[in-house]
Write a protein that holds these residues in place. Sequence first.
Motif, PDB file in Angstrom:
ATOM      1  N   UNK A 159       0.820  -1.205   0.000  1.00  9.48           N
ATOM      2  CA  UNK A 159       0.000   0.000   0.000  1.00  9.48           C
ATOM      3  C   UNK A 159       0.854   1.256   0.000  1.00  9.48           C
ATOM      4  N   UNK A 160       1.904   1.209  -0.801  1.00 12.29           N
ATOM      5  CA  UNK A 160       2.783   2.369  -0.927  1.00 12.29           C
ATOM      6  C   UNK A 160       2.252   3.210  -2.091  1.00 12.29           C
ATOM      7  N   UNK A 161       1.189   3.994  -1.791  1.00 14.21           N
ATOM      8  CA  UNK A 161       0.451   4.633  -2.878  1.00 14.21           C
ATOM      9  C   UNK A 161       1.229   5.651  -3.714  1.00 14.21           C
ATOM     10  N   UNK A 162       2.074   6.491  -3.112  1.00 13.14           N
ATOM     11  CA  UNK A 162       2.797   7.432  -3.983  1.00 13.14           C
ATOM     12  C   UNK A 162       3.591   6.709  -5.082  1.00 13.14           C
ATOM     13  N   UNK A 163       4.188   5.553  -4.735  1.00 13.83           N
ATOM     14  CA  UNK A 163       4.961   4.811  -5.725  1.00 13.83           C
ATOM     15  C   UNK A 163       4.031   4.256  -6.797  1.00 13.83           C
ATOM     16  N   UNK A 164       2.914   3.631  -6.365  1.00 13.20           N
ATOM     17  CA  UNK A 164       1.964   3.054  -7.322  1.00 13.20           C
ATOM     18  C   UNK A 164       1.449   4.136  -8.268  1.00 13.20           C
ATOM     19  N   UNK A 165       1.051   5.263  -7.671  1.00 14.90           N
ATOM     20  CA  UNK A 165       0.500   6.362  -8.454  1.00 14.90           C
ATOM     21  C   UNK A 165       1.506   6.862  -9.495  1.00 14.90           C
ATOM     22  N   UNK A 166       2.762   7.022  -9.078  1.00 14.63           N
ATOM     23  CA  UNK A 166       3.766   7.538 -10.010  1.00 14.63           C
ATOM     24  C   UNK A 166       4.048   6.541 -11.124  1.00 14.63           C
ATOM     25  N   UNK A 167       4.179   5.249 -10.782  1.00 11.82           N
ATOM     26  CA  UNK A 167       4.473   4.256 -11.819  1.00 11.82           C
ATOM     27  C   UNK A 167       3.345   4.226 -12.834  1.00 11.82           C
ATOM     28  N   UNK A 168       2.105   4.196 -12.328  1.00 13.89           N
ATOM     29  CA  UNK A 168       0.979   4.120 -13.256  1.00 13.89           C
ATOM     30  C   UNK A 168       0.909   5.373 -14.120  1.00 13.89           C
ATOM     31  N   UNK A 169       1.139   6.530 -13.505  1.00 11.24           N
ATOM     32  CA  UNK A 169       1.105   7.769 -14.294  1.00 11.24           C
ATOM     33  C   UNK A 169       2.206   7.765 -15.355  1.00 11.24           C
ATOM     34  N   UNK A 170       3.400   7.280 -14.999  1.00  8.47           N
ATOM     35  CA  UNK A 170       4.496   7.256 -15.983  1.00  8.47           C
ATOM     36  C   UNK A 170       4.159   6.322 -17.133  1.00  8.47           C
ATOM     37  N   UNK A 171       3.682   5.109 -16.804  1.00 10.79           N
ATOM     38  CA  UNK A 171       3.350   4.162 -17.868  1.00 10.79           C
ATOM     39  C   UNK A 171       2.238   4.733 -18.742  1.00 10.79           C
ATOM     40  N   UNK A 172       1.254   5.377 -18.112  1.00  6.49           N
ATOM     41  CA  UNK A 172       0.165   5.968 -18.891  1.00  6.49           C
ATOM     42  C   UNK A 172       0.707   7.021 -19.847  1.00  6.49           C
ATOM     43  N   UNK A 173       1.636   7.857 -19.370  1.00 11.19           N
ATOM     44  CA  UNK A 173       2.249   8.872 -20.239  1.00 11.19           C
ATOM     45  C   UNK A 173       2.950   8.214 -21.418  1.00 11.19           C
ATOM     46  N   UNK A 174       3.713   7.149 -21.130  1.00 11.31           N
ATOM     47  CA  UNK A 174       4.429   6.446 -22.207  1.00 11.31           C
ATOM     48  C   UNK A 174       3.423   5.956 -23.246  1.00 11.31           C
ATOM     49  N   UNK A 175       2.326   5.345 -22.757  1.00  9.08           N
ATOM     50  CA  UNK A 175       1.318   4.805 -23.679  1.00  9.08           C
ATOM     51  C   UNK A 175       0.699   5.912 -24.520  1.00  9.08           C
ATOM     52  N   UNK A 176       0.370   7.053 -23.896  1.00 10.73           N
ATOM     53  CA  UNK A 176      -0.266   8.145 -24.640  1.00 10.73           C
ATOM     54  C   UNK A 176       0.685   8.692 -25.701  1.00 10.73           C
ATOM     55  N   UNK A 177       1.963   8.840 -25.334  1.00 18.25           N
ATOM     56  CA  UNK A 177       2.934   9.350 -26.308  1.00 18.25           C
ATOM     57  C   UNK A 177       3.082   8.366 -27.471  1.00 18.25           C
ATOM     58  N   UNK A 178       3.121   7.056 -27.163  1.00 18.51           N
ATOM     59  CA  UNK A 178       3.203   6.057 -28.231  1.00 18.51           C
ATOM     60  C   UNK A 178       2.013   6.204 -29.177  1.00 18.51           C
ATOM     61  N   UNK A 179       0.812   6.357 -28.594  1.00 16.63           N
ATOM     62  CA  UNK A 179      -0.380   6.488 -29.435  1.00 16.63           C
ATOM     63  C   UNK A 179      -0.299   7.718 -30.332  1.00 16.63           C
ATOM     64  N   UNK A 180       0.230   8.805 -29.787  1.00 15.90           N
ATOM     65  CA  UNK A 180       0.378  10.022 -30.588  1.00 15.90           C
ATOM     66  C   UNK A 180       1.326   9.767 -31.762  1.00 15.90           C
ATOM     67  N   UNK A 181       2.453   9.109 -31.477  1.00 11.96           N
ATOM     68  CA  UNK A 181       3.440   8.844 -32.530  1.00 11.96           C
ATOM     69  C   UNK A 181       2.830   7.960 -33.619  1.00 11.96           C
ATOM     70  N   UNK A 182       2.094   6.919 -33.199  1.00 15.64           N
ATOM     71  CA  UNK A 182       1.475   6.024 -34.175  1.00 15.64           C
ATOM     72  C   UNK A 182       0.504   6.802 -35.056  1.00 15.64           C
TER      73      UNK A 182
END
Lengths: 314, 270
Positions: A276-299
């Motif tokens: 239940x280390x939420x700041x870590x979970x939140x940051x990882x998920x936000x980073x992965x989400x950013x990566x996914x959104x940028x990939x979608x933009x590039x595609x």
Amino acid sequence: MKTVLKKLASFIITVLLVTLFVFLAFELIPGDAATFRLGTNATPEALERLREELGLNRPFFVRYFTWLYSFFFGDMGQSLSYGVSVRSMLASKLPITITLTLMSFVMIVALSVPLGVLTSKYEDRMWARSLDALGQVTMSIPPFFLGIIIMYVFGMIIHAFTPGGFVSWQTDPVRFIGYMFFPSVAIALPKAAMSAKLLRTSILSERKLDYVRTAYSRGNSTMDVLYRHVLKNAIIPVITFLGMTLADTVAGSLVIEQVFSIPGFGRLLISSISNRDYPVVQSIIAIIAMIVIVINLIVDIMYRFMDPRMRERS
Amino acid sequence: MKDLMFRIRKNPELYTGAVIAAVISFILIAGFLFSPYDPNAMSAAEKFAAPSVSHLLGCDNFGRDLFTRLCVGGVTTLFIALATVSIGVVFGTIVGAFTGYYGGAVDEVLMRFNDAVLAFPSILLALVFISVFGSGTFKVIISLGIVFVPSFARIVRGEYLRCRNLDYVRSARLMGAGDLRIMFVHILPNTFPVLLSSTVIGFNNAVLAEASMSFLGIGVQPPDSSLGRMLSDAQAFLFSEPSYAILTGCTIAVIVLGFSLLGEGLKKHA
């Protein structure tokens, strides 16, 4: 120009929506950072003081934008279980997950394009059909099970690598890449089978179209028609699929890391969820989400380059 | 007979998939209902017992009958997938029907949001919900169910968009049918062919998602078992008892193979 602006606007909206979603999700968890830090025995006064200090009693949107602002500038807060900054925890893990994702993506492309072309070119041959059937079976194997099989065969019987013997890229880059090879294969194979199949069906349906007959009647050889005309059109749906796959590969690497004990984002994410280390979970998920959104933009942008019809339509 | 052969040749995926899916589901459910063993009864003497007449596939690290455990775990996995997909289909259909039929600003906003959610890999989204709700069988169902709503909403919306101005809908409207009646009595049955194949494909994704989450240890919690959970237990004994992991993994793979072929066949058929 107008479309670029439109794309950019929708990109920004998506970023805001997704980060808002991630932020909101963790707001819903009972208990706030102050209670987590001080424990359940804290006095109400002490809690109130810490809340004031951390800015937890400000309005929701103020907190959201403060969080978003500091997130983009690399300040992701403190880990609740380790008491160190989240940024320093993630900094050493990000390259591992990115390497794994990129290696498997390269494998997917390198395997699926030739396979798709060959199996459609020789569609009636026995070997092409068996490859097709093999592909169907490969698609059905969950990546984590494929990882276990690979680990058993290559790690424990053939001894091509040491299971669990992860080497950090800082110690030895060559052995690091070597250790990442088999996990990447486990992620890549099912996806490669899917995209080879997609390319094959796409080529087969393109080949029935009129322009192909015209190209033949002008005296082009089979090779010419296939590579200069058909493939150009047939590859377009595959590009979309590969874009989605890249996003999926990021998520797939989270699971594979667990199989091969690779200390990347995935393992940290899973252990942080359990702790239940939420700041870590939140940051990882936000980073992965950013990566996914940028990939979608590039595609999306690549799509426009590859298919002139798309440019006109918008 | 000739007719059947012709049909099979025309759509081999549909029939192979249906047979594989039916056989594996039948075996798992039959084993779940009729196995004489308690899936959680441990027996130190029979630790990793070899397959025999009394233990068809042998025993696991606690001496529990492996066949029974595979059946119970498999049924749990199938049940979670079914419940998940049901949530996705029901809520997805409602959202898709209203947005597709009425259109307008609500549709715009919801679909923007939908796109944003769909851009997310589903397992990641499920992880967000799991970390908010906590793990356990019912929480997994709810988390995965929410994850599946947007994709069904999108499919159903497309169908409603296509149908809302067709002649039969217009004539129903002329006859004085209300919007709700048109939406759920007239249009809904016409979405079934498309909805059916996507439901089967969704079911398949749900099996995979549940297996991955339980494999990671954040899905189904002991003493409940699911195939993903068992595979993660089995990995610890990979070197000494590879058959444990291989049998568990193959059960997942056969389920996925059967339902993915079935889904593809239905898509071709629709």
